[in-house]
Design a protein around this motif. Structure first.
Motif: not given
Lengths: 403, 256
Positions: A307-313
């Motif tokens: 998954p797009p790591q920078d968007l994962l909370e």
């Protein structure tokens, strides 16, 4: 493995340069519906990575510029502005949800001189299929009207005419509600009861009141128009409160995530899942006889996109395969075909004519895809699945299962 | 103490007067604010209902109801709007914002009227419901429920500010009245004290008496008058009484 997500801006201002074609995606990567955005992204990424590793499209790599909207309209609008006006992407791709897409469409009309199209949103709503916004979007999947009509027709055919609707209180829910209403009208029937829930409900939320409202009308079946967390909560409470009728969900629900929630929370899973029937807009990823399914499974296994790591909370455990990622995969495959047809010097102003030149294209799922000015939706088929031994499998015989 | 009692009625009179002004102003203010804000709230709500109704015509006739739902979802985000529902000409609910469903009272009691009504929905709250016809009613109606709780809060807030101001003026006025009455009562108390000392023959030569006799006002006149009457009994001392003040006008002191 090189990340597919780009952080750079396209130099030319038209979403392309000598090396890249940048597509913009705003979807739910956080919140109770994040599984939808993440899996759609992963499926698309698997195919794009495959194409990129094979040299790209006419030498250009495909990059996805992603933003999280949490399945909320306002962030979606903001992200779209950023993608169009700052990132200047080539096209918008893989948006998730009706309430979000419905609000984004007027922006595409507003900036129609830039000819930025929305490709293959993960919603079956009519808003991007009907005037005045149909000219700004291309759909691949079947519509909610087709899904709900299929469910209603099948239920009515086995004598289950008293149909109730459980739906999300927003544009998505209303779109499905209207589909059920229209389909029932064709049979001279009406929705016998309806109950709503607020978007963003978690599995822990009680749907007891909704179940009681529907139960009071003594329905033969319930059609749910929602996302997986709320629909899983509804199924749980329906069974627990004695509403023992078939419970149908639309493709948007995120079938595997729904099943996962039920499985994790209920040891006697089958008591709940035996009532489930989910419509899908792609064939079963279990059916290895289908060439595109074999390709999908192979590439998902090979690339296993993050998954797009920078968007994962929060941490997320990707699904090995799912209907949502399969749809993302097919969306990407169709997009690549369009970019290929567009030629060596991709120009947005030529997009429509390039797309309309695609006739009877075989995506590999047994249904040929054609586009035309009055046909901006590629696929028309609706599939039905039930749970068997903890997996979604095709439903062959409605009568035997639910009559 | 006897002098404080003399001014008690004056003080009570002032309190009463200020109190009456305060109460009357507050009541008038409450009525005005309540009426004004209620009218404004209703007018705004009607404006919103009409805007939705006007925008709904094309959607109902030509487009998917999800667009209609999207429209009302945006309006229901406005503070104070609690619910919106749209019916067609037959009374069928085409779109609404209720969760978990359209309340029984609205669903079963729907008449198609566009009159403004006040609703008490059990478990939800109290609302003012305004309506607007779509295409003169032949395509249905839009109904907008405004939260009366919020309206009450706004009215209470506005009234609270007004009453706070009036109460502050009242309290300030009372303290000012007490101070002013005290200012008037002090020389009279000194005069009384002087008269007592004079009667007891203990007023000769002390500072307090001299200051009192030197005053150029009614109290000074009265003090000199008391001294005059006191010394009139003793002809030898009358000369001192007439010479005590800067302008010992006895006829003035006698109120002439």
């Amino acid at each position: 493995m090189a990340p597919l997500t780009t952080t750079s801006k396209a130099a030319s201002g038209s979403g392309t340069d000598g090396q890249e074609i940048v597509l913009g995606m705003s979807a739910a990567f956080s919140g109770p519906s994040r599984g939808l955005g993440i899996e759609l992204y992963r499926g698309a990424s698997a195919y794009f990575e495959h194409v990129n590793s094979s040299g790209g499209v006419h030498g250009r790599k495909i990059a996805l510029k992603t933003y999280d909207d949490g399945y909320q309209p306002d962030p979606s609008v903001q992200n779209t502005m950023t993608l169009m006006l700052e990132d200047r992407v080539f096209a918008l791709f893989g948006y998730v949800g009706t309430p979000t897409v419905t609000r984004v469409l007027p922006m595409l009309k507003k900036f129609q001189d830039q000819t930025v199209y929305l490709f293959f949103p993960f919603t079956g709503a009519q808003a991007q299929r009907d005037p005045p916004y149909a000219d700004f979007a291309f759909n691949l999947r079947a519509s909610y009207r087709q899904e709900t009509a299929g469910l209603v027709d099948n239920f009515v055919s086995i004598g289950r005419k008293r149909i109730a609707v459980f739906y999300q209180a927003d544009a998505y829910g209303r779109s499905g509600w209207e589909g059920v209403r229209r389909a029932l009208k064709e049979h001279g029937e009406k929705i016998v009861a309806e109950a709503t829930y607020r978007r963003g409900q978690r599995f822990e939320s009680s749907m007891g009141r909704q179940v009681e409202i529907l139960k009071a009308a003594n329905p033969d079946a319930v059609i749910c128009i929602g996302a997986y967390a709320a629909c899983a909560a509804f199924l749980r409470d329906a069974v627990d409160l004695g509403l023992q009728v078939p419970v149908a969900n639309l493709s948007f629900v995120g079938s595997e995530s729904l099943l996962q929630l039920i499985t994790e929370s209920r040891p006697d899973r089958d008591r709940y899942t035996d009532l489930l029937v989910n419509s899908q807009v792609v064939p079963s990823y279990e059916d290895a006889r289908i060439p595109a399914i074999r390709e999908y499974r192979q590439l998902m296994l090979r690339y296993n996109p993050d998954p797009p790591q920078d968007l994962l909370e929060q941490a997320y455990s990707p699904l090995p395969q799912s209907f949502v990622s399969l749809e993302g995969f097919l969306d990407a495959k169709m997009m690549v075909k369009i970019l290929d047809v567009l030629g060596e010097n991709p120009d947005r102003t030529n997009l429509e004519s390039a797309i309309f030149s695609i006739q009877n294209y075989d995506l590999g799922i047994g249904e040929l895809v054609s586009f035309a000015p009055d046909r901006r939706q590629g696929l028309q088929t609706v599939y039905y699945t039930i749970v068997d031994a903890g997996r979604f499998v095709p439903l062959d015989d409605w009568k035997r299962r639910f009559a | 103490m006897s002098l404080q009692r003399l001014f008690q009625k004056t003080l009570f009179g002032i309190f009463f007067l200020f109190g009456m002004i305060g109460v009357a102003t507050s009541v008038l203010c409450i009525r005005t604010v309540d009426s004004y804000l209620s009218r404004e709230y209703e007018a705004n709500s009607k404006g919103i209902a009409k805007t939705i109704a006007d925008a709904s015509v094309d959607i109902i006739l030509n487009r998917d109801l999800s667009v209609l739902q999207s429209l009302i979802d945006q309006f229901v985000e406005i503070q104070g709007i609690s619910y919106i529902y749209i019916t067609d000409e037959t009374g069928e609910f085409l779109a609404h914002t209720f969760v978990p469903g359209v309340p029984e009272q609205i669903r079963t009691g729907y008449t198609g009227s566009t009159e403004t009504v006040e609703r008490r929905l059990p478990g939800i709250g109290d609302f003012v419901e305004v309506s607007s016809p779509i295409l003169a009613g032949i395509s249905g109606n839009v109904h907008v429920g405004m939260d009366m709780g919020l309206l009450s809060l706004r009215i209470q807030g506005a009234i609270g500010q007004q009453v706070y101001l009036i109460t502050s003026i009242f309290v300030g006025g009372v303290f000012a009245a007490i101070w002013l009455v005290g200012l008037a009562a002090k020389p009279i108390a000194q005069l009384l004290s002087y008269a007592v000392r004079l009667a007891g023959g203990r007023a000769d030569g002390d500072d307090r008496s001299e200051k009192l006799l030197a005053r150029d006002d009614e109290v000074g006149h009265l003090a000199r008058l008391f001294l005059y009457f006191s010394e009139a009994k003793d002809p030898n001392r009358i000369e001192r009484a007439t010479a005590a003040g800067p302008n010992p006008d006895m006829s003035g002191a006698l109120g002439g």
